[in-house]
Design a protein around this motif. Structure first.
Motif, PDB file in Angstrom:
ATOM      1  N   CYS A  45      53.864  87.417 128.369  1.00 20.38           N
ATOM      2  CA  CYS A  45      54.942  88.084 127.624  1.00 20.38           C
ATOM      3  C   CYS A  45      55.019  87.609 126.173  1.00 20.38           C
ATOM      4  N   PHE A  47      53.513  89.997 123.364  1.00 18.49           N
ATOM      5  CA  PHE A  47      54.098  91.279 123.008  1.00 18.49           C
ATOM      6  C   PHE A  47      55.211  91.096 121.976  1.00 18.49           C
ATOM      7  N   SER A  48      55.309  92.039 121.074  1.00 19.99           N
ATOM      8  CA  SER A  48      56.379  92.044 120.085  1.00 19.99           C
ATOM      9  C   SER A  48      57.677  92.508 120.736  1.00 19.99           C
ATOM     10  N   SER A  49      58.792  92.022 120.198  1.00 21.17           N
ATOM     11  CA  SER A  49      60.093  92.423 120.739  1.00 21.17           C
ATOM     12  C   SER A  49      60.374  93.905 120.497  1.00 21.17           C
ATOM     13  N   ALA A  50      59.627  94.524 119.570  1.00 19.99           N
ATOM     14  CA  ALA A  50      59.857  95.937 119.265  1.00 19.99           C
ATOM     15  C   ALA A  50      59.560  96.842 120.460  1.00 19.99           C
ATOM     16  N   VAL A  51      58.655  96.399 121.353  1.00 18.44           N
ATOM     17  CA  VAL A  51      58.311  97.243 122.503  1.00 18.44           C
ATOM     18  C   VAL A  51      59.453  97.317 123.507  1.00 18.44           C
ATOM     19  N   LEU A  52      60.455  96.454 123.353  1.00 16.10           N
ATOM     20  CA  LEU A  52      61.581  96.430 124.291  1.00 16.10           C
ATOM     21  C   LEU A  52      62.788  97.196 123.784  1.00 16.10           C
ATOM     22  N   TRP A  53      62.734  97.732 122.580  1.00 20.90           N
ATOM     23  CA  TRP A  53      63.908  98.373 122.013  1.00 20.90           C
ATOM     24  C   TRP A  53      64.378  99.558 122.842  1.00 20.90           C
ATOM     25  N   ILE A  54      63.473 100.443 123.211  1.00 20.78           N
ATOM     26  CA  ILE A  54      63.869 101.625 123.990  1.00 20.78           C
ATOM     27  C   ILE A  54      64.326 101.236 125.397  1.00 20.78           C
ATOM     28  N   GLN A  62      65.637  98.449 126.363  1.00 13.94           N
ATOM     29  CA  GLN A  62      66.928  97.772 126.231  1.00 13.94           C
ATOM     30  C   GLN A  62      68.049  98.768 125.982  1.00 13.94           C
TER      31      GLN A  62
END
Length: 289
Positions: A130, A133-140, A142
């Motif tokens: 984990c 991976f960039s935190s940006a991939v979790l925006w949607i 979340q």
């Protein structure tokens, strides 16, 4: 003669070693000074009058220092829809709660991985993967989760996503593995529960690690701004207030520079208080700076 030659050779090697040490410290000093230049430049900009901020080519030092930018910042802050103190409270509340929760949860997750022989080694590999991976991939994801839980426009959208960060589990596990297993075994023989062992024996031993983790967590939360998840002005952070001030155009650039200085003061002071622990943690956790 042989003894004199041997002594001179030893002295030459000693001198060369001192010279090499001096060159290393000189190089590190110059490198550190170069790395601090952006921070110093940002602070100096807060004291520049508007004509010096936009001068070309840019000047590093201030010729006519002024406090007008700070007075303009307070004047603009007083005219915001929500009092500036409310933004400051949101930053402090969210940062403190998230930092404490992140440290506790990450430590509790790392404890069984580091000190108990469980057949869940694959789980730690998932945690390590984990980190790539960039935190940006979790925006949607979340947003979808928060929306279905009815947590949009609440403090939870700041706090919950930051609690299970994998860097915390990795850091604490690497440091807890340095603790002799005999300490945990002795506590168990003496009748201590797992919670007592974790809180009273393990956590004091890994104080440098959780202080470092607290620094990272605080810094990450302090500067965040969640557009699209928080709509109430009373729940927004200092970064949003600074963005509103900057929206006034180039006339407000000096005030925004002054606001940026206020934004970096708390993380900077926290780092000054924990820098020795950070260095110690990096030396034991296998993380290369």
């Amino acid at each position: 003669m042989f003894g004199i030659k041997k002594a001179s050779t030893r002295n030459r090697h000693a001198n060369r070693t001192r010279f090499g040490t001096f060159m290393i410290f000189l190089f590190l000093g110059l490198l550190g000074a170069f790395m601090i230049l952006p921070l110093l430049y940002g602070i100096l900009n807060a004291f520049k009058p508007l004509e010096e901020i936009y001068i070309y080519p840019p000047r590093f030092w201030v010729r006519n220092p002024t406090m007008e930018n700070f007075s303009m910042l307070f004047k603009l802050a007083s005219g915001l829809q929500v009092p500036f103190s409310r933004y400051a409270f949101n930053n402090i509340f969210v940062s403190v709660v998230t930092t404490v929760g992140h440290v506790v949860i990450s430590s509790m997750a790392a404890f069984p991985l580091a000190k108990y022989r469980l057949r869940i080694g694959w789980l730690f590999k998932v945690v390590v993967s984990c980190l790539m991976f960039s935190s940006a991939v979790l925006w949607i994801p979340q947003y979808v989760i928060m929306s279905r839980l009815g947590m949009i426009d609440t403090y939870w959208v700041y706090i919950l996503p930051a609690l299970p960060a994998p860097i915390g589990v990795f850091l604490m596990k690497q440091f807890m593995e340095q603790i002799p297993f005999v300490l945990v075994e002795s506590a168990t023989i003496d009748g201590a529960s797992q919670w007592r062992t974790f809180w009273s024996i393990v956590m004091p031993q890994v104080k440098p690690a959780w202080l470092t983790l607290a620094l990272f967590a605080f810094q990450g939360v302090w500067n965040q701004s969640l557009q699209g998840l928080v709509f109430s002005e009373e729940l927004k952070m200092l970064g949003d207030a600074i963005s509103q001030i900057m929206a006034g155009g180039f006339v407000r650039m000096g005030a925004s520079m002054a606001g940026s200085v206020f934004m970096i003061i708390p993380p900077f002071l926290l780092f000054l208080g924990t820098q020795n622990r950070v260095i110690e943690t990096m030396a034991h956790s296998g993380i290369k700076g």
